[in-house]
Design a protein around this motif. Structure first.
Motif, PDB file in Angstrom:
ATOM      1  N   ALA A  67       0.827  -1.198   0.000  1.00  0.00           N
ATOM      2  CA  ALA A  67       0.000   0.000   0.000  1.00  0.00           C
ATOM      3  C   ALA A  67       0.865   1.254   0.000  1.00  0.00           C
ATOM      4  O   ALA A  67       0.574   2.236  -0.702  1.00  0.00           O
ATOM      5  N   GLY A  68       1.955   1.229   0.774  1.00  0.00           N
ATOM      6  CA  GLY A  68       2.863   2.373   0.799  1.00  0.00           C
ATOM      7  C   GLY A  68       3.495   2.639  -0.554  1.00  0.00           C
ATOM      8  O   GLY A  68       3.584   3.793  -1.003  1.00  0.00           O
ATOM      9  N   MET A  69       3.912   1.575  -1.223  1.00  0.00           N
ATOM     10  CA  MET A  69       4.496   1.734  -2.552  1.00  0.00           C
ATOM     11  C   MET A  69       3.454   2.240  -3.549  1.00  0.00           C
ATOM     12  O   MET A  69       3.765   3.055  -4.433  1.00  0.00           O
ATOM     13  N   VAL A  72       3.062   6.006  -3.069  1.00  0.00           N
ATOM     14  CA  VAL A  72       4.162   6.736  -3.710  1.00  0.00           C
ATOM     15  C   VAL A  72       3.952   6.784  -5.218  1.00  0.00           C
ATOM     16  O   VAL A  72       4.123   7.832  -5.867  1.00  0.00           O
ATOM     17  N   GLY A  73       3.531   5.652  -5.792  1.00  0.00           N
ATOM     18  CA  GLY A  73       3.274   5.611  -7.226  1.00  0.00           C
ATOM     19  C   GLY A  73       2.149   6.539  -7.651  1.00  0.00           C
ATOM     20  O   GLY A  73       2.245   7.215  -8.687  1.00  0.00           O
ATOM     21  N   LEU A  74       1.076   6.593  -6.864  1.00  0.00           N
ATOM     22  CA  LEU A  74      -0.039   7.486  -7.166  1.00  0.00           C
ATOM     23  C   LEU A  74       0.414   8.943  -7.201  1.00  0.00           C
ATOM     24  O   LEU A  74       0.046   9.712  -8.103  1.00  0.00           O
ATOM     25  N   TYR A  75       1.201   9.334  -6.215  1.00  0.00           N
ATOM     26  CA  TYR A  75       1.674  10.730  -6.165  1.00  0.00           C
ATOM     27  C   TYR A  75       2.629  11.039  -7.316  1.00  0.00           C
ATOM     28  O   TYR A  75       2.605  12.146  -7.871  1.00  0.00           O
ATOM     29  N   HIS A  76       3.447  10.080  -7.686  1.00  0.00           N
ATOM     30  CA  HIS A  76       4.344  10.299  -8.819  1.00  0.00           C
ATOM     31  C   HIS A  76       3.550  10.423 -10.126  1.00  0.00           C
ATOM     32  O   HIS A  76       3.867  11.269 -10.970  1.00  0.00           O
ATOM     33  N   ASN A 260      15.221   6.456  -1.334  1.00  0.00           N
ATOM     34  CA  ASN A 260      14.286   6.008  -2.367  1.00  0.00           C
ATOM     35  C   ASN A 260      12.874   5.946  -1.768  1.00  0.00           C
ATOM     36  O   ASN A 260      12.632   5.210  -0.807  1.00  0.00           O
ATOM     37  N   PRO A 261      11.919   6.711  -2.293  1.00  0.00           N
ATOM     38  CA  PRO A 261      10.585   6.772  -1.666  1.00  0.00           C
ATOM     39  C   PRO A 261       9.839   5.446  -1.669  1.00  0.00           C
ATOM     40  O   PRO A 261       9.071   5.160  -0.734  1.00  0.00           O
ATOM     41  N   TYR A 262      10.030   4.618  -2.697  1.00  0.00           N
ATOM     42  CA  TYR A 262       9.360   3.315  -2.741  1.00  0.00           C
ATOM     43  C   TYR A 262       9.918   2.389  -1.656  1.00  0.00           C
ATOM     44  O   TYR A 262       9.160   1.710  -0.951  1.00  0.00           O
ATOM     45  N   LEU A 263      11.226   2.370  -1.536  1.00  0.00           N
ATOM     46  CA  LEU A 263      11.854   1.555  -0.504  1.00  0.00           C
ATOM     47  C   LEU A 263      11.476   2.058   0.887  1.00  0.00           C
ATOM     48  O   LEU A 263      11.241   1.273   1.813  1.00  0.00           O
ATOM     49  N   ARG A 264      11.411   3.383   1.012  1.00  0.00           N
ATOM     50  CA  ARG A 264      11.051   3.988   2.298  1.00  0.00           C
ATOM     51  C   ARG A 264       9.654   3.565   2.727  1.00  0.00           C
ATOM     52  O   ARG A 264       9.421   3.184   3.876  1.00  0.00           O
ATOM     53  N   ALA A 265       8.702   3.619   1.800  1.00  0.00           N
ATOM     54  CA  ALA A 265       7.320   3.250   2.121  1.00  0.00           C
ATOM     55  C   ALA A 265       7.206   1.767   2.455  1.00  0.00           C
ATOM     56  O   ALA A 265       6.506   1.381   3.400  1.00  0.00           O
ATOM     57  N   GLY A 319       5.874   8.022   4.477  1.00  0.00           N
ATOM     58  CA  GLY A 319       5.185   8.480   3.272  1.00  0.00           C
ATOM     59  C   GLY A 319       3.724   8.102   3.193  1.00  0.00           C
ATOM     60  O   GLY A 319       3.055   8.403   2.204  1.00  0.00           O
ATOM     61  N   PHE A 320       3.203   7.429   4.222  1.00  0.00           N
ATOM     62  CA  PHE A 320       1.769   7.141   4.243  1.00  0.00           C
ATOM     63  C   PHE A 320       1.011   8.434   4.532  1.00  0.00           C
ATOM     64  O   PHE A 320       1.579   9.411   5.034  1.00  0.00           O
ATOM     65  N   LYS A 321      -0.291   8.437   4.246  1.00  0.00           N
ATOM     66  CA  LYS A 321      -1.077   9.665   4.342  1.00  0.00           C
ATOM     67  C   LYS A 321      -2.212   9.515   5.354  1.00  0.00           C
ATOM     68  O   LYS A 321      -2.561   8.426   5.765  1.00  0.00           O
ATOM     69  N   GLY A 322      -2.771  10.622   5.723  1.00  0.00           N
ATOM     70  CA  GLY A 322      -3.915  10.639   6.627  1.00  0.00           C
ATOM     71  C   GLY A 322      -3.954  11.899   7.450  1.00  0.00           C
ATOM     72  O   GLY A 322      -4.799  12.754   7.261  1.00  0.00           O
ATOM     73  N   GLY A 323      -3.032  12.049   8.356  1.00  0.00           N
ATOM     74  CA  GLY A 323      -3.029  13.225   9.208  1.00  0.00           C
ATOM     75  C   GLY A 323      -2.609  12.884  10.621  1.00  0.00           C
ATOM     76  O   GLY A 323      -2.561  11.716  11.016  1.00  0.00           O
ATOM     77  N   GLU A 324      -2.311  13.915  11.388  1.00  0.00           N
ATOM     78  CA  GLU A 324      -1.780  13.733  12.728  1.00  0.00           C
ATOM     79  C   GLU A 324      -2.782  14.048  13.829  1.00  0.00           C
ATOM     80  O   GLU A 324      -2.542  13.719  14.995  1.00  0.00           O
TER      81      GLU A 324
END
Length: 422
Positions: A67-69, A72-76, A260-265, A319-324
């Motif tokens: 899901a994390g990868m 990242v792909g969606l944003y790219h 690397n953002p994909y590896l990071r996620a 790099g996951f999304k949602g909020g704090e």
């Protein structure tokens, strides 16, 4: 006589201009409240659906790295290679950087994916981006002047927050207060309030229930209870500082060691899976609304606030999304429930107070925090909530969740913060 005519003529002219502005912004606010509100309701339902599905199918947690990868792909694919999150909304209110419409569907999908697979994140931070992107894009397409677009973004923020959480007054004040600490955007008062109320009415009409909690016991106002509450405010400020530091350190750690953002996620998702297995509970995946409700009822496990900070920092930093904001509520409620009784305060009240105070400490928004306490917990003990929020605001210093937030006035002196630093 001529002088009086000139005075009356001038007053009539001013009155006419103000009434014209009132009508203009009332119409715009209704449109924003309805448009952004319906998207906010859809987002609320999507997050609810994702949460229910994850709870019913525990194996979805193991898809978190994928899901994390995918995020990242969606944003790219959307042309966004460096997402600034809520900071982008704050910049848009200042007129520095307009928000692209594509931010709205991206944050919608990415946040839903995060919740579906068990990342620790909230909803309201994503809602701010969602509402801000829609309003900013609409303002540009309709040819609004820059100053009007700035107010429009505030309305979008307030509408999405209100539709999602059911606290319209908090949403309106927060949207005006969060950009510049010490200065409120009063020009947005009417449109932000109206749009937030319209969004809340729309959400209620579509069956969404506003968030509210029943506080079991509120202490009577006395010198002792004031001192106890002030002490809780100091401790909550320290927790707020720790929360913000965890968020910043996690982000920097990932950026340094996993560029690397994909590896990071993928690595972040794997870390959350491992931590979940180690703690032996799913309480720290997703938003954690049930744990917040339990804390306000007077029940919380000791390490809960620290674990939620850790899970959230590792999720969003990867790099996951949602909020704090909801994780902040979780942290404040569980911490307050834990330490309040040691200070002589009822666990239920101290959980509610901790929730408002930690929120205040991380956002630097004391008025929004006080109104939040009123809308979530009712009017009883409002003076006590004012004390805990005020103390947390002062002691938490000049840091915060949002690096784009500008501190205009000093928290300890009646002067501009920039001058104080010199």
């Amino acid at each position: 006589m001529e002088e009086w005519k000139d005075i009356v003529s001038g007053e009539v002219e001013h009155l006419g201009a103000h009434l014209k502005a009132l009508v203009k912004w009332a119409v715009i606010a209704c449109a924003v409240g309805l448009g952004v509100g319906i998207v906010g309701v859809a987002f609320h339902m999507a997050i609810g659906w994702a949460t229910e599905l994850r709870l019913a199918h525990g194996w979805l947690l193991y898809l978190l790295p994928l899901a994390g990868m995918a995020i990242v792909g969606l944003y790219h694919l959307g042309g966004i290679h460096e997402d600034k999150g809520t900071n982008l909304v704050l910049n848009a209110v200042r007129g520095e950087t307009p928000m692209a419409f594509r931010t709205a569907p991206l944050i919608f999908l990415a946040s839903t994916l995060t919740h579906l697979c068990g990342g620790s994140s909230g909803r309201e931070g994503a809602a701010l981006q969602l509402g801000g992107a829609i309003a900013s894009s609409a303002g540009r397409r309709l040819g609004f002047a820059l100053e009007d677009r700035r107010i429009l973004v505030v309305c979008g923020m307030a509408s999405a927050f209100s539709a999602l959480f059911g606290t319209p007054l908090t949403a309106a004040v927060f949207a005006m207060e969060v950009v510049h600490v010490g200065v409120m955007h009063y020009a947005a008062l009417v449109p932000a309030t109206l749009s937030a109320l319209i969004a809340a009415l729309l959400a209620g009409g579509l069956g969404l229930v506003p968030t509210a909690y029943a506080v079991a016991q509120v202490p009577e106002l006395s010198p002792l209870s004031l001192a106890q509450t002030a002490a809780l405010g100091v401790l909550c400020a320290l927790v707020a500082i720790l929360f913000c530091q965890c968020m910043h350190v996690s982000h920097d750690f990932y950026q340094r060691f996993l560029p690397n953002p994909y590896l990071r996620a993928a690595a972040g998702g794997a870390i959350i899976i491992l931590l979940t297995l180690l703690v032996g509970t799913r309480d720290y995946n997703g938003a954690g609304g049930e744990v917040i409700a339990a804390a306000v009822s007077g029940s919380a496990v000791p390490p809960a606030f620290l674990l939620k900070m850790l899970f959230t920092a590792l999720t969003l930093g990867a790099g996951f999304k949602g909020g704090e904001i909801v994780p902040v509520f979780f942290t404040g409620a569980t911490f307050g429930c834990l330490v309040g009784p040691f200070l002589g305060l009822p666990a239920s009240f101290s959980a509610a107070a901790g929730m408002a105070a930690v929120f205040c400490g991380v956002t630097n928004c004391p008025m929004a925090s006080l109104i939040l306490a009123y809308e979530l917990f009712g009017g009883r003990g409002l003076g006590m909530y004012a004390v805990v929020c005020a103390v947390s605001y002062l002691v938490s210093g000049y840091g915060g969740l949002y690096s784009a937030q500008e501190i205009v006035y000093s928290k300890i002196r009646p002067e501009r913060y920039a001058r104080m630093r010199k």
